[in-house]
Design a protein around this motif. Structure first.
Motif, PDB file in Angstrom:
ATOM      1  N   GLU A   1       0.833  -1.092   0.021  1.00 14.10           N
ATOM      2  CA  GLU A   1      -0.099   0.176  -0.130  1.00 14.10           C
ATOM      3  C   GLU A   1       0.662   1.266  -0.043  1.00 14.10           C
ATOM      4  N   HIS A   2       0.512   2.205  -0.581  1.00 10.14           N
ATOM      5  CA  HIS A   2       1.130   3.623  -0.774  1.00 10.14           C
ATOM      6  C   HIS A   2       0.496   4.321   0.447  1.00 10.14           C
ATOM      7  N   GLY A   3       1.539   4.934   1.156  1.00  7.87           N
ATOM      8  CA  GLY A   3       1.216   5.990   2.088  1.00  7.87           C
ATOM      9  C   GLY A   3       1.134   7.066   1.341  1.00  7.87           C
ATOM     10  N   ASP A   4       1.309   8.358   2.258  1.00  2.00           N
ATOM     11  CA  ASP A   4       1.256   9.551   1.766  1.00  2.00           C
ATOM     12  C   ASP A   4       2.634  10.051   1.625  1.00  2.00           C
ATOM     13  N   ALA A   5       3.273  10.873   2.674  1.00  3.02           N
ATOM     14  CA  ALA A   5       4.653  11.286   2.515  1.00  3.02           C
ATOM     15  C   ALA A   5       5.321  10.554   3.351  1.00  3.02           C
ATOM     16  N   LEU A   6       4.923   9.293   4.004  1.00  2.00           N
ATOM     17  CA  LEU A   6       5.751   8.500   5.074  1.00  2.00           C
ATOM     18  C   LEU A   6       4.847   7.248   5.004  1.00  2.00           C
ATOM     19  N   GLU A   7       5.504   6.213   5.415  1.00  7.29           N
ATOM     20  CA  GLU A   7       4.729   4.891   5.706  1.00  7.29           C
ATOM     21  C   GLU A   7       3.975   4.245   4.666  1.00  7.29           C
ATOM     22  N   ASP A   8       4.831   3.726   3.674  1.00  9.72           N
ATOM     23  CA  ASP A   8       4.311   2.731   2.517  1.00  9.72           C
ATOM     24  C   ASP A   8       4.208   1.541   3.630  1.00  9.72           C
ATOM     25  N   GLU A   9       3.408   0.478   3.225  1.00  3.69           N
ATOM     26  CA  GLU A   9       3.147  -0.580   3.827  1.00  3.69           C
ATOM     27  C   GLU A   9       2.826  -1.888   3.492  1.00  3.69           C
ATOM     28  N   VAL A  10       3.240  -3.019   4.041  1.00  4.79           N
ATOM     29  CA  VAL A  10       2.848  -4.347   3.585  1.00  4.79           C
ATOM     30  C   VAL A  10       2.125  -5.063   4.734  1.00  4.79           C
ATOM     31  N   ASN A  11       0.862  -5.390   4.453  1.00  4.66           N
ATOM     32  CA  ASN A  11      -0.104  -5.758   5.725  1.00  4.66           C
ATOM     33  C   ASN A  11      -0.454  -7.300   5.390  1.00  4.66           C
ATOM     34  N   LEU A  12      -0.736  -7.765   6.584  1.00  6.63           N
ATOM     35  CA  LEU A  12      -1.090  -9.217   6.443  1.00  6.63           C
ATOM     36  C   LEU A  12      -2.703  -9.029   6.923  1.00  6.63           C
ATOM     37  N   ILE A  13      -3.578  -9.548   6.104  1.00  5.27           N
ATOM     38  CA  ILE A  13      -5.025  -9.102   6.107  1.00  5.27           C
ATOM     39  C   ILE A  13      -5.738 -10.404   7.036  1.00  5.27           C
ATOM     40  N   VAL A  14      -6.757  -9.821   7.923  1.00  2.86           N
ATOM     41  CA  VAL A  14      -7.405 -10.674   8.593  1.00  2.86           C
ATOM     42  C   VAL A  14      -8.786 -10.068   8.241  1.00  2.86           C
ATOM     43  N   LYS A  15      -9.975 -11.120   8.637  1.00  3.68           N
ATOM     44  CA  LYS A  15     -11.181 -11.128   8.372  1.00  3.68           C
ATOM     45  C   LYS A  15     -11.716 -10.008   9.338  1.00  3.68           C
ATOM     46  N   GLY A  16     -12.286  -8.781   8.972  1.00  4.78           N
ATOM     47  CA  GLY A  16     -12.949  -7.705   9.598  1.00  4.78           C
ATOM     48  C   GLY A  16     -11.803  -6.862  10.152  1.00  4.78           C
TER      49      GLY A  16
END
Length: 497
Positions: free
Chosen positions: A233-248
């Motif tokens: 995911e693209h952040g704004d000026a900081l904090e681009d991310e990779v996430n592990l997705i959970v239900k809800g």
């Protein structure tokens, strides 16, 4: 008959396999040296028009979406490309167009291809999810599954099929941050959909497509062999991310960026049970396509996420722990070798294919004649090229000891390393009256950002940088590219915070 006999003699005498007669020898351009393995890098296709998605097809071809509206298949052995569909209603501007694609893994029972593209009707922009049926060498019976509001940016784009046959769609916030937390909006979400377009009965909210919320602009989506779902995911000026997705799950945007590391974020996280990313990057790298590598072919990369990046112009290999819940290391390859990288996929044999994105709306540098390309990374017996690349561990944040890099990672992606900007989108810093004018005005824009009505891209706030870093960057842009203005002191920034 005479010609058939001559051809058979040719096959027998020269040892030619007629099934491989069309194959071409694809030269190795470069090698990568890992701890033990040697990898080849070759170019299997060139001259493409922003290949947004590449995915391995059931016919052992690479299926490609090009942003202007074409779906094609590429033979990785011969390099031959065959167009199978042109979608006339695709609307392309900036980051819109024909974007994500997923092929159902069980095409015998479900011969479907799903695509996500942008349309414009009566002046309004929409993202459209469509299912096609595979019929021999073409796609037929377009069936619209879902239409949601779109924008000229932040449309997300990626699609994936879950192990139990559900379709997942990663949407962007359509440049309205409030959408991401609004459960009535389908923007800024991961949507979970039956392949006929209906809502699965076991989604978190009865009757809602929403599987998870709180996202800004996801550009990558993949399931691992354990069935875990990961996003980039693209952040704004900081904090681009990779996430592990959970239900809800709630991933925080726009109230939280990346790690929960400031008091306001911690308070919001406590009240809303938000989830931190597995990894975040500041300075931002503009993460794009992501895939899972579960092969023993390249043992050093087994059980890793492979992440293409745009701004950082590199391929990140994110090593996972055994249960897939943590990222153990972040190694960078191909940095500045092929430009912006958009998508990545893996063949059943463990070969890796990466698409470049140097002809998109905001290329970091001018594309070369061969762009855009699809690269093949494969296991090799030995080094055969003159250029041998190595990876490196992701470094810590850049510091003022190297001001060129500090400027490049925070400002260069938009305003470019030569200060030229992008006409009509990102203003040039070279010769800028704002840059060379009042110190106070420039510092305020730097700290607070700048929003322009009806303009898609906005200047974010850089108040997260400390006073010394801010002074170094602002002085740099006031002294370069012919600009002639007094330096800015850290104390001047501190006084305006």
């Amino acid at each position: 008959m005479k010609y058939k006999i001559l051809f058979l003699l040719y096959v027998i005498v020269l040892g030619c396999n007629p099934q491989k007669a069309k194959r071409r020898i694809i030269p190795v351009e470069k090698n990568i040296q890992l701890e033990k393995s040697v990898l080849d890098i070759s170019v299997v296709a060139k001259g493409l028009n922003v290949p947004w998605e590449i995915t391995w097809g059931p016919d052992n071809k690479i299926w490609i979406t090009e942003q202007h509206g074409e779906i094609s298949k590429l033979d990785p052995e011969t390099g031959e490309k065959h167009r199978i569909l042109e979608i006339k209603e695709v609307w392309k501007d900036r980051t819109t167009g024909l974007l994500g694609m997923a092929i159902h893994p069980n095409v015998k029972e479900n011969p479907y291809v799903f695509v996500d593209y942008t349309v414009k009707n009566n002046g309004k922009i929409f993202s459209k999810l469509v299912r096609y049926t595979i019929q021999r060498d073409t796609l037929i019976k377009p069936t619209t599954l879902l239409i949601i509001p779109g924008s000229t940016g932040h449309n997300g784009s990626r699609l994936a099929i879950s192990p139990n046959g559900k379709l997942l769609w990663a949407t962007g916030d359509a440049q309205k941050g409030g959408n991401a937390q609004n459960e009535k909006s389908l923007n800024g979400k991961i949507l979970r959909i039956n392949i006929d377009g209906t809502v699965p009965e076991n989604n978190p909210i009865q009757g809602s497509y929403v599987w998870a919320k709180g996202f800004r602009n996801m550009q990558g989506l993949v399931f691992s062999k354990r069935g875990f779902l990961y996003t980039s995911e693209h952040g704004d000026a900081l904090e681009d991310e990779v996430n592990l997705i959970v239900k809800g799950g709630n991933y925080g945007w726009p109230n939280i960026e990346g790690i929960h590391d400031i008091e306001e974020e911690k308070e919001y996280a406590l009240k809303n049970n938000t989830i931190e990313p597995l990894l975040s990057w500041t300075p931002t790298i503009a993460p794009s396509g992501i895939t899972y590598y579960g092969h023993k072919t390249i043992p050093e990369w087994e059980n890793s996420l492979l992440l293409a990046t745009l701004k950082a112009r590199s391929l990140h290999v994110l090593k996972l722990n055994d249960d897939g819940t943590k990222i153990l290391s972040d190694n960078i390859f191909l940095e500045n070798e092929y430009g912006r990288l958009r998508s990545v996929c893996v063949s059943p044999e463990g070969d890796i294919y990466v698409s470049t994105s140097n002809r998109d709306w905001n290329p970091y540098s001018k594309p070369i004649e061969a762009d855009d390309r699809i690269l093949k990374i494969s296991k090799a017996a030995r080094v055969t090229s003159d250029k041998v690349l190595k990876g490196k561990l992701a470094s810590e944040n850049k510091t003022i000891e190297n001001i060129d890099q500090l400027y490049s990672v925070y400002c260069g992606g938009c305003h470019k390393d030569d200060g030229s900007g992008v006409e009509g989108t990102f203003p040039a810093l070279k010769g800028s009256s704002l840059v060379q004018g009042s110190k106070e005005s420039l510092i305020k824009v730097f700290l607070k950002g700048k929003k322009t009505e009806n303009k898609a891209e906005q200047m974010p706030s850089f108040k997260f940088l400390n006073d010394d870093e801010g002074a170094a960057i602002l002085t740099y842009i006031r002294k370069n590219w012919g600009n002639k203005a007094e330096p800015i002191q850290a104390s001047e920034i501190k006084g305006l915070r």
